[in-house]
Design a protein around this motif. Structure first.
Motif, PDB file in Angstrom:
ATOM      1  N   MET A  47       0.843  -1.183   0.000  1.00  0.00           N
ATOM      2  CA  MET A  47       0.000   0.000   0.000  1.00  0.00           C
ATOM      3  C   MET A  47       0.884   1.241   0.000  1.00  0.00           C
ATOM      4  O   MET A  47       1.865   1.306   0.740  1.00  0.00           O
ATOM      5  N   ILE A  48       0.540   2.216  -0.831  1.00  0.00           N
ATOM      6  CA  ILE A  48       1.261   3.477  -0.881  1.00  0.00           C
ATOM      7  C   ILE A  48       0.639   4.446   0.114  1.00  0.00           C
ATOM      8  O   ILE A  48      -0.573   4.702   0.092  1.00  0.00           O
ATOM      9  N   GLU A  49       1.466   4.995   1.008  1.00  0.00           N
ATOM     10  CA  GLU A  49       1.019   6.027   1.933  1.00  0.00           C
ATOM     11  C   GLU A  49       1.355   7.386   1.344  1.00  0.00           C
ATOM     12  O   GLU A  49       2.488   7.642   0.933  1.00  0.00           O
ATOM     13  N   LEU A  50       0.357   8.284   1.292  1.00  0.00           N
ATOM     14  CA  LEU A  50       0.563   9.630   0.767  1.00  0.00           C
ATOM     15  C   LEU A  50      -0.014  10.610   1.780  1.00  0.00           C
ATOM     16  O   LEU A  50      -1.216  10.590   2.046  1.00  0.00           O
ATOM     17  N   GLU A  51       0.835  11.457   2.355  1.00  0.00           N
ATOM     18  CA  GLU A  51       0.361  12.340   3.415  1.00  0.00           C
ATOM     19  C   GLU A  51       1.180  13.624   3.495  1.00  0.00           C
ATOM     20  O   GLU A  51       2.302  13.701   3.013  1.00  0.00           O
ATOM     21  N   LYS A  52       0.561  14.623   4.114  1.00  0.00           N
ATOM     22  CA  LYS A  52       1.228  15.866   4.498  1.00  0.00           C
ATOM     23  C   LYS A  52       1.318  15.886   6.013  1.00  0.00           C
ATOM     24  O   LYS A  52       0.375  15.502   6.708  1.00  0.00           O
ATOM     25  N   LYS A  53       2.459  16.367   6.526  1.00  0.00           N
ATOM     26  CA  LYS A  53       2.703  16.333   7.964  1.00  0.00           C
ATOM     27  C   LYS A  53       3.193  17.698   8.433  1.00  0.00           C
ATOM     28  O   LYS A  53       3.967  18.363   7.734  1.00  0.00           O
ATOM     29  N   TYR A  54       2.772  18.063   9.650  1.00  0.00           N
ATOM     30  CA  TYR A  54       3.189  19.330  10.250  1.00  0.00           C
ATOM     31  C   TYR A  54       3.471  19.098  11.740  1.00  0.00           C
ATOM     32  O   TYR A  54       2.849  18.248  12.365  1.00  0.00           O
ATOM     33  N   TYR A  55       4.372  19.887  12.293  1.00  0.00           N
ATOM     34  CA  TYR A  55       4.562  19.890  13.736  1.00  0.00           C
ATOM     35  C   TYR A  55       4.564  21.327  14.240  1.00  0.00           C
ATOM     36  O   TYR A  55       4.751  22.275  13.476  1.00  0.00           O
ATOM     37  N   PHE A  56       4.345  21.482  15.548  1.00  0.00           N
ATOM     38  CA  PHE A  56       4.285  22.813  16.154  1.00  0.00           C
ATOM     39  C   PHE A  56       4.328  22.648  17.664  1.00  0.00           C
ATOM     40  O   PHE A  56       4.198  21.533  18.183  1.00  0.00           O
ATOM     41  N   THR A  57       4.519  23.758  18.390  1.00  0.00           N
ATOM     42  CA  THR A  57       4.665  23.693  19.843  1.00  0.00           C
ATOM     43  C   THR A  57       3.535  24.391  20.586  1.00  0.00           C
ATOM     44  O   THR A  57       3.471  24.307  21.818  1.00  0.00           O
ATOM     45  N   ASP A  58       2.634  25.074  19.882  1.00  0.00           N
ATOM     46  CA  ASP A  58       1.535  25.801  20.515  1.00  0.00           C
ATOM     47  C   ASP A  58       0.221  25.084  20.211  1.00  0.00           C
ATOM     48  O   ASP A  58      -0.228  25.054  19.059  1.00  0.00           O
ATOM     49  N   CYS A  59      -0.413  24.513  21.238  1.00  0.00           N
ATOM     50  CA  CYS A  59      -1.611  23.713  21.009  1.00  0.00           C
ATOM     51  C   CYS A  59      -2.800  24.528  20.518  1.00  0.00           C
ATOM     52  O   CYS A  59      -3.790  23.957  20.051  1.00  0.00           O
TER      53      CYS A  59
ATOM     54  N   PRO B 235      11.111   6.790   1.947  1.00  0.00           N
ATOM     55  CA  PRO B 235      10.273   7.570   1.025  1.00  0.00           C
ATOM     56  C   PRO B 235      10.706   7.380  -0.417  1.00  0.00           C
ATOM     57  O   PRO B 235      11.886   7.168  -0.721  1.00  0.00           O
ATOM     58  N   ASN B 236       9.706   7.470  -1.327  1.00  0.00           N
ATOM     59  CA  ASN B 236      10.010   7.359  -2.749  1.00  0.00           C
ATOM     60  C   ASN B 236      10.862   8.517  -3.235  1.00  0.00           C
ATOM     61  O   ASN B 236      11.619   8.392  -4.181  1.00  0.00           O
ATOM     62  N   LYS B 237      10.716   9.671  -2.579  1.00  0.00           N
ATOM     63  CA  LYS B 237      11.556  10.821  -2.898  1.00  0.00           C
ATOM     64  C   LYS B 237      11.601  11.709  -1.664  1.00  0.00           C
ATOM     65  O   LYS B 237      10.696  11.714  -0.840  1.00  0.00           O
ATOM     66  N   SER B 238      12.689  12.453  -1.525  1.00  0.00           N
ATOM     67  CA  SER B 238      12.847  13.321  -0.365  1.00  0.00           C
ATOM     68  C   SER B 238      12.568  14.759  -0.759  1.00  0.00           C
ATOM     69  O   SER B 238      12.523  15.108  -1.934  1.00  0.00           O
ATOM     70  N   GLY B 239      12.363  15.591   0.258  1.00  0.00           N
ATOM     71  CA  GLY B 239      12.091  17.000  -0.008  1.00  0.00           C
ATOM     72  C   GLY B 239      12.105  17.790   1.277  1.00  0.00           C
ATOM     73  O   GLY B 239      12.538  17.316   2.328  1.00  0.00           O
ATOM     74  N   ASP B 240      11.595  19.022   1.204  1.00  0.00           N
ATOM     75  CA  ASP B 240      11.638  19.919   2.358  1.00  0.00           C
ATOM     76  C   ASP B 240      10.327  19.952   3.127  1.00  0.00           C
ATOM     77  O   ASP B 240      10.150  20.764   4.023  1.00  0.00           O
ATOM     78  N   GLY B 241       9.393  19.073   2.770  1.00  0.00           N
ATOM     79  CA  GLY B 241       8.114  19.044   3.457  1.00  0.00           C
ATOM     80  C   GLY B 241       7.000  19.742   2.714  1.00  0.00           C
ATOM     81  O   GLY B 241       5.844  19.637   3.103  1.00  0.00           O
TER      82      GLY B 241
ATOM     83  N   GLN C  75       6.022  19.069  -0.303  1.00  0.00           N
ATOM     84  CA  GLN C  75       5.303  18.073  -1.081  1.00  0.00           C
ATOM     85  C   GLN C  75       4.879  16.919  -0.165  1.00  0.00           C
ATOM     86  O   GLN C  75       5.487  16.689   0.875  1.00  0.00           O
ATOM     87  N   PRO C  76       3.830  16.184  -0.540  1.00  0.00           N
ATOM     88  CA  PRO C  76       3.398  15.067   0.300  1.00  0.00           C
ATOM     89  C   PRO C  76       4.488  14.005   0.420  1.00  0.00           C
ATOM     90  O   PRO C  76       5.280  13.810  -0.496  1.00  0.00           O
ATOM     91  N   LEU C  77       4.502  13.353   1.563  1.00  0.00           N
ATOM     92  CA  LEU C  77       5.383  12.209   1.773  1.00  0.00           C
ATOM     93  C   LEU C  77       4.731  10.983   1.150  1.00  0.00           C
ATOM     94  O   LEU C  77       3.573  10.687   1.415  1.00  0.00           O
ATOM     95  N   GLU C  78       5.480  10.263   0.313  1.00  0.00           N
ATOM     96  CA  GLU C  78       4.934   9.104  -0.392  1.00  0.00           C
ATOM     97  C   GLU C  78       5.862   7.916  -0.202  1.00  0.00           C
ATOM     98  O   GLU C  78       7.051   7.994  -0.501  1.00  0.00           O
ATOM     99  N   ARG C  79       5.323   6.805   0.318  1.00  0.00           N
ATOM    100  CA  ARG C  79       6.139   5.620   0.510  1.00  0.00           C
ATOM    101  C   ARG C  79       5.260   4.392   0.730  1.00  0.00           C
ATOM    102  O   ARG C  79       4.069   4.497   0.986  1.00  0.00           O
ATOM    103  N   GLU C  80       5.895   3.221   0.642  1.00  0.00           N
ATOM    104  CA  GLU C  80       5.201   1.953   0.852  1.00  0.00           C
ATOM    105  C   GLU C  80       4.991   1.712   2.346  1.00  0.00           C
ATOM    106  O   GLU C  80       5.871   1.978   3.165  1.00  0.00           O
TER     107      GLU C  80
ATOM    108  N   SER D 241      -8.253   7.667  -0.396  1.00  0.00           N
ATOM    109  CA  SER D 241      -9.063   7.249  -1.547  1.00  0.00           C
ATOM    110  C   SER D 241      -8.230   6.645  -2.657  1.00  0.00           C
ATOM    111  O   SER D 241      -8.525   6.794  -3.844  1.00  0.00           O
ATOM    112  N   GLY D 242      -7.157   5.964  -2.293  1.00  0.00           N
ATOM    113  CA  GLY D 242      -6.355   5.267  -3.281  1.00  0.00           C
ATOM    114  C   GLY D 242      -5.649   6.214  -4.232  1.00  0.00           C
ATOM    115  O   GLY D 242      -5.059   7.212  -3.820  1.00  0.00           O
ATOM    116  N   GLY D 243      -5.727   5.908  -5.514  1.00  0.00           N
ATOM    117  CA  GLY D 243      -5.015   6.691  -6.514  1.00  0.00           C
ATOM    118  C   GLY D 243      -5.700   7.977  -6.909  1.00  0.00           C
ATOM    119  O   GLY D 243      -5.143   8.764  -7.683  1.00  0.00           O
TER     120      GLY D 243
END
Length: 208
Positions: free
Chosen positions: A1-13, A75-81, A83-88, A169-171
């Motif tokens: 299964m390919i995981e495709l996501e955007k991720k963020y972090y922060f310190t203020d709830c 990851p299938n490709k790296s970047g600065d965040g 673009q979405p993270l994509e990997r198996e 939703s898959g592809g």
């Protein structure tokens, strides 16, 4: 299964509140609040940190008395965040929190690992997670608000907050994911995009 996501972090709830306001005001997705759950993730690696170096991960998640083994490839490709993270990603339901007898499954999905070194626990993540399901024209997204506590084997801890948006939703729907993330970033200040996994983030914050 390919995981495709955007991720963020922060310190203020307070960013959780701003993001929920954004969700309620946007009109591209129907939003369902699926509630809050506690989960505990135990991450494993070799003594040399082979998986961390490769940006792969191996974990067992305990949630509501059930255990799931998850293997994530590099990851299938790296970047600065930006673009979405994509990997198996591969998952296996377990009867207990043990890696015993799972080496075949692990090697199958970590084809760069030769199996000569053993795995041991290196990071525990306790996570209070709120989940939202977003349904658009073509895309179904899962958005999570994570209150994360990292702990290493000698009990050093660190806390932070994260938001993840994953395409379910898959592809179909990648463009909708990108457009939604872009709108979120323009309307909610303080989000820091990242392609680092929780394993990578945690090891950075509580490394020995």
């Amino acid at each position: 299964m390919i995981e495709l996501e955007k991720k963020y972090y922060f310190t203020d709830c307070v960013i959780f509140t701003r993001t929920e306001t954004f969700l309620n005001n946007q009109s591209d997705f129907a939003v369902a609040n699926l509630g809050e759950q506690l989960q505990t993730d135990t991450y494993y690696d070799t003594a040399e940190g082979v998986l961390r170096t490769a940006k792969a991960s191996l974990r067992i998640r305990e949630k509501s008395g059930r255990y799931t083994l998850t293997v994530k490839s590099p990851p299938n490709k790296s970047g600065d965040g930006t673009q979405p993270l994509e990997r198996e990603e591969a998952e296996l339901e377990l009867e207990s929190s043990s890696l015993d007898e799972q080496i075949g499954f692990i090697l199958k999905h970590l084809n760069f690992f030769d199996g000569k070194a053993s795995f041991s626990p290196c990071l525990t993540i306790k996570n209070k997670r709120s989940t939202f399901l977003l349904k658009g024209i073509n895309a179904v997204l899962e958005m999570v608000f994570d209150q994360v506590t990292y702990e290493n084997p000698v009990k050093k801890t660190a806390r932070e907050y994260q938001i993840e948006i994953e395409l379910k939703s898959g592809g179909t729907g990648k463009e909708e994911l990108l457009q939604f993330a872009d709108s979120l970033e323009r309307n909610v200040s303080g989000l820091i995009p990242t392609q680092d996994s929780k394993y990578q983030r945690g090891m950075q914050l509580v490394s020995l």
